[in-house]
Design a protein around this motif. Structure first.
Motif: not given
Length: 135
Positions: A120-121, A123-126, A128-130, A132-133, A135
């Protein structure tokens, strides 16, 4: 100071609070939801309930307590540890709703046809994904 293995119940209770407390302590089986305002004694009641279950022969390693936040779970873990001082057995599992869901996803992934190596992702992973989107 309260002796180990006991719960401080010195606070006076109304008749309805005492009735609700006794109902929670004597609840026979199945899920039990304990609600109340801050300082109402939920944590102490749950710790007392777990110790009563253990004293009556229930395998408390099969009991799960879900708390809404990590701080609440930590407070309940401390209260349960105090209530179980000197008890030769397992303590019930105390965790947050989110952590319990992550454990279920991890442990039951293969049974549900999911990838057993998936994680599971956090909070930090989520975040980072946000980012990335964006950019």
């Amino acid at each position: 100071m309260t002796p180990p293995g006991t719960i401080d119940t010195a606070r006076p209770r109304s008749a309805s609070e005492e009735r609700d407390r006794r109902a929670a302590l004597s609840h026979a089986s199945g899920p039990l939801l304990v609600t109340g305002a801050a300082g109402s004694g939920r944590t102490a009641l749950l710790a007392e309930r777990f110790r009563a279950l253990a004293d009556n022969g229930v395998d408390v390693s099969q009991v799960l307590a879900l708390a809404p936040r990590p701080v609440s779970a930590a407070a309940l873990r401390r209260a349960v540890a105090d209530a179980f001082a000197g008890f030769a057995g397992d303590e019930p599992a105390v965790t947050t709703i989110t952590a319990a869901a992550a454990i279920l996803l991890r442990d039951e992934a293969a049974a549900g046809g999911g990838d057993p190596l998936a994680q599971t992702a956090t909070r930090t992973d989520r975040l980072a994904l946000l980012l990335d989107r964006l950019d």
